[in-house]
Design a protein around this motif. Structure first.
Motif, short mmCIF file in Angstrom:
data_model
loop_
_atom_site.label_atom_id
_atom_site.label_comp_id
_atom_site.label_asym_id
_atom_site.label_seq_id
_atom_site.Cartn_x
_atom_site.Cartn_y
_atom_site.Cartn_z
N TRP A 89 0.82 -1.21 0.00
CA TRP A 89 0.00 0.00 0.00
C TRP A 89 0.86 1.26 0.00
O TRP A 89 0.39 2.34 -0.40
CB TRP A 89 -0.93 0.00 1.21
CG TRP A 89 -1.96 -1.08 1.16
CD1 TRP A 89 -1.98 -2.21 1.91
CD2 TRP A 89 -3.09 -1.15 0.30
NE1 TRP A 89 -3.05 -3.01 1.58
CE2 TRP A 89 -3.76 -2.37 0.59
CE3 TRP A 89 -3.61 -0.32 -0.69
CZ2 TRP A 89 -4.92 -2.75 -0.08
CZ3 TRP A 89 -4.77 -0.71 -1.36
CH2 TRP A 89 -5.41 -1.91 -1.05
N LEU A 90 2.10 1.16 0.45
CA LEU A 90 3.03 2.28 0.38
C LEU A 90 3.82 2.26 -0.92
O LEU A 90 4.01 3.29 -1.57
CB LEU A 90 4.00 2.24 1.56
CG LEU A 90 5.15 3.26 1.53
CD1 LEU A 90 4.61 4.67 1.71
CD2 LEU A 90 6.18 2.93 2.60
N VAL A 91 4.27 1.07 -1.33
CA VAL A 91 5.14 0.95 -2.48
C VAL A 91 4.38 1.24 -3.78
O VAL A 91 4.91 1.90 -4.69
CB VAL A 91 5.77 -0.46 -2.53
CG1 VAL A 91 6.61 -0.64 -3.79
CG2 VAL A 91 6.62 -0.70 -1.29
N ALA A 92 3.14 0.78 -3.90
CA ALA A 92 2.38 0.95 -5.14
C ALA A 92 2.20 2.42 -5.53
O ALA A 92 2.55 2.80 -6.66
CB ALA A 92 1.02 0.24 -5.03
N PRO A 93 1.69 3.28 -4.65
CA PRO A 93 1.57 4.69 -5.06
C PRO A 93 2.92 5.36 -5.30
O PRO A 93 3.01 6.25 -6.13
CB PRO A 93 0.82 5.34 -3.89
CG PRO A 93 0.98 4.42 -2.73
CD PRO A 93 1.09 3.06 -3.32
N TRP A 94 3.95 4.94 -4.56
CA TRP A 94 5.26 5.52 -4.77
C TRP A 94 5.79 5.21 -6.17
O TRP A 94 6.28 6.09 -6.88
CB TRP A 94 6.24 5.02 -3.71
CG TRP A 94 7.65 5.47 -3.95
CD1 TRP A 94 8.69 4.74 -4.42
CD2 TRP A 94 8.16 6.80 -3.76
NE1 TRP A 94 9.82 5.50 -4.53
CE2 TRP A 94 9.51 6.77 -4.13
CE3 TRP A 94 7.59 7.98 -3.30
CZ2 TRP A 94 10.31 7.90 -4.06
CZ3 TRP A 94 8.39 9.11 -3.23
CH2 TRP A 94 9.73 9.07 -3.61
N VAL A 95 5.69 3.94 -6.57
CA VAL A 95 6.17 3.55 -7.90
C VAL A 95 5.36 4.24 -8.99
O VAL A 95 5.90 4.69 -10.01
CB VAL A 95 6.11 2.01 -8.05
CG1 VAL A 95 6.45 1.59 -9.48
CG2 VAL A 95 7.08 1.35 -7.07
N ALA A 96 4.05 4.35 -8.80
CA ALA A 96 3.21 5.05 -9.77
C ALA A 96 3.61 6.53 -9.87
O ALA A 96 3.61 7.11 -10.96
CB ALA A 96 1.74 4.92 -9.38
N PHE A 97 3.95 7.13 -8.75
CA PHE A 97 4.37 8.53 -8.73
C PHE A 97 5.67 8.72 -9.52
O PHE A 97 5.81 9.66 -10.31
CB PHE A 97 4.55 9.00 -7.29
CG PHE A 97 5.18 10.35 -7.14
CD1 PHE A 97 4.54 11.49 -7.58
CD2 PHE A 97 6.44 10.47 -6.56
CE1 PHE A 97 5.14 12.74 -7.45
CE2 PHE A 97 7.04 11.72 -6.42
CZ PHE A 97 6.38 12.85 -6.87
N ILE A 98 6.64 7.82 -9.33
CA ILE A 98 7.90 7.91 -10.06
C ILE A 98 7.66 7.69 -11.55
O ILE A 98 8.29 8.34 -12.40
CB ILE A 98 8.91 6.90 -9.51
CG1 ILE A 98 9.20 7.18 -8.03
CG2 ILE A 98 10.20 6.94 -10.32
CD1 ILE A 98 9.71 8.57 -7.75
N ALA A 99 6.75 6.77 -11.89
CA ALA A 99 6.42 6.56 -13.31
C ALA A 99 5.87 7.84 -13.93
O ALA A 99 6.22 8.20 -15.06
CB ALA A 99 5.40 5.43 -13.43
N PHE A 100 5.03 8.56 -13.17
CA PHE A 100 4.50 9.84 -13.66
C PHE A 100 5.63 10.85 -13.87
O PHE A 100 5.64 11.59 -14.87
CB PHE A 100 3.47 10.39 -12.68
CG PHE A 100 3.17 11.85 -12.87
CD1 PHE A 100 2.37 12.28 -13.91
CD2 PHE A 100 3.72 12.80 -12.00
CE1 PHE A 100 2.12 13.62 -14.10
CE2 PHE A 100 3.46 14.14 -12.17
CZ PHE A 100 2.65 14.56 -13.23
N LEU A 101 6.58 10.90 -12.95
CA LEU A 101 7.68 11.86 -13.08
C LEU A 101 8.50 11.58 -14.35
O LEU A 101 9.00 12.51 -14.99
CB LEU A 101 8.60 11.79 -11.86
CG LEU A 101 8.04 12.36 -10.55
CD1 LEU A 101 9.09 12.23 -9.44
CD2 LEU A 101 7.61 13.81 -10.70
N MET A 102 8.64 10.31 -14.73
CA MET A 102 9.44 9.98 -15.90
C MET A 102 8.80 10.48 -17.19
O MET A 102 9.49 10.91 -18.11
CB MET A 102 9.68 8.47 -15.97
CG MET A 102 10.71 7.97 -14.98
SD MET A 102 11.32 6.31 -15.37
CE MET A 102 9.84 5.34 -15.13
#
Length: 260
Positions: free
Chosen positions: A170-183
């Motif tokens: 629940w912490l890792v999923a939004p974090w990875v999605a956020f980094i994908a958006f930054l890319m």
């Protein structure tokens, strides 16, 4: 009489070294998946970091030996897509996101696909003459190697703290999605290759590099955590700096003085 069709030229010998380094980076990224499958998480992360180091070397070697080629550029993008897109996505999925099989797999797919989209956008813009971010010394979005490093930030924190909260899906999923958006975002980020140090600051820069190297050897995961946080902290400043450059470019040129 029909003119003979010219034969396609092969890859020049001087391109061998940079292409070999790119291939090693690809092997390193894929080896990270192998270690993740056996639960050797630290080795898996180190393989991705090694791929990042090799990725930073191959371009400089190519420029040094004048071995740049279209083949090398395409191979580099393919290697980056796998080493910094597919491999980190699978490592993070096997480590934490598999606790949420459906949502976790969707997030892993988003990260891998967004990384590929970023690289495709970069390749499509190679021959574009007008690139506002690049001409001002900025990048568009977070580059793929930095994105992979940022996506694995929960792993770094888990390594040095041992806290299970950092491995929560629940912490890792939004974090990875956020980094994908930054890319794939259009945010202006600093291009470190365009930075030029003042002569008076070069000695201090050497000291910083030595301290950073010592910290990476003695406390690698804590140091990587600090580097990720520091990099994220620079993004608001890069956005503000680019906005200032745009305002200066949009400002009308001062009128020339009247002739005597």
């Amino acid at each position: 009489m029909a003119r003979p069709v010219p034969r396609a030229r092969g890859i020049p010998l001087r391109s061998f070294a940079p292409n070999a380094i790119t291939a090693l980076a690809l092997c390193s990224g894929l080896t990270g998946i192998r270690f993740a499958l056996s639960g050797e998480w630290e080795r898996a992360v180190l393989m991705i970091l090694l791929a990042g180091v090799l990725d930073g070397i191959d371009g400089r070697v190519a420029r040094f030996v004048r071995g740049e080629s279209r083949f090398g550029a395409e191979l580099d993008s393919l290697a980056d897509s796998i080493s910094f897109g597919v491999s980190p996505a699978l490592i993070i999925y096997l480590w934490a996101l598999s606790d949420l099989p459906r949502i976790g797999w969707i997030v892993a797919l988003i990260y891998a696909v967004f990384c590929a989209l970023r690289l495709a956008r970069f390749n499509a813009a190679i021959d574009v003459a007008e690139q506002p971010h690049k001409s001002a010394g900025f990048l568009t979005g977070v580059p793929a190697p930095a994105g992979a490093g940022l996506a694995m930030l929960p792993l770094y924190c888990w390594f040095w703290s041992g806290e299970p909260v950092f491995g929560s899906a629940w912490l890792v999923a939004p974090w990875v999605a956020f980094i994908a958006f930054l890319m794939v975002s259009n945010l202006a980020t600093f291009s470190w290759s365009s930075l030029r140090l003042r002569r008076s600051a070069r000695f201090e820069a050497i000291i910083v590099v030595v301290v950073l190297a010592a910290a990476l050897v003695s406390a690698p995961w804590q140091t990587l955590t600090a580097i990720c946080v520091a990099y994220l902290a620079t993004i608001p400043f890069s956005i503000a700096s680019y906005a200032r450059v745009r305002r200066l470019r949009a400002a009308p040129a001062p009128a020339s003085g009247a002739a005597d």
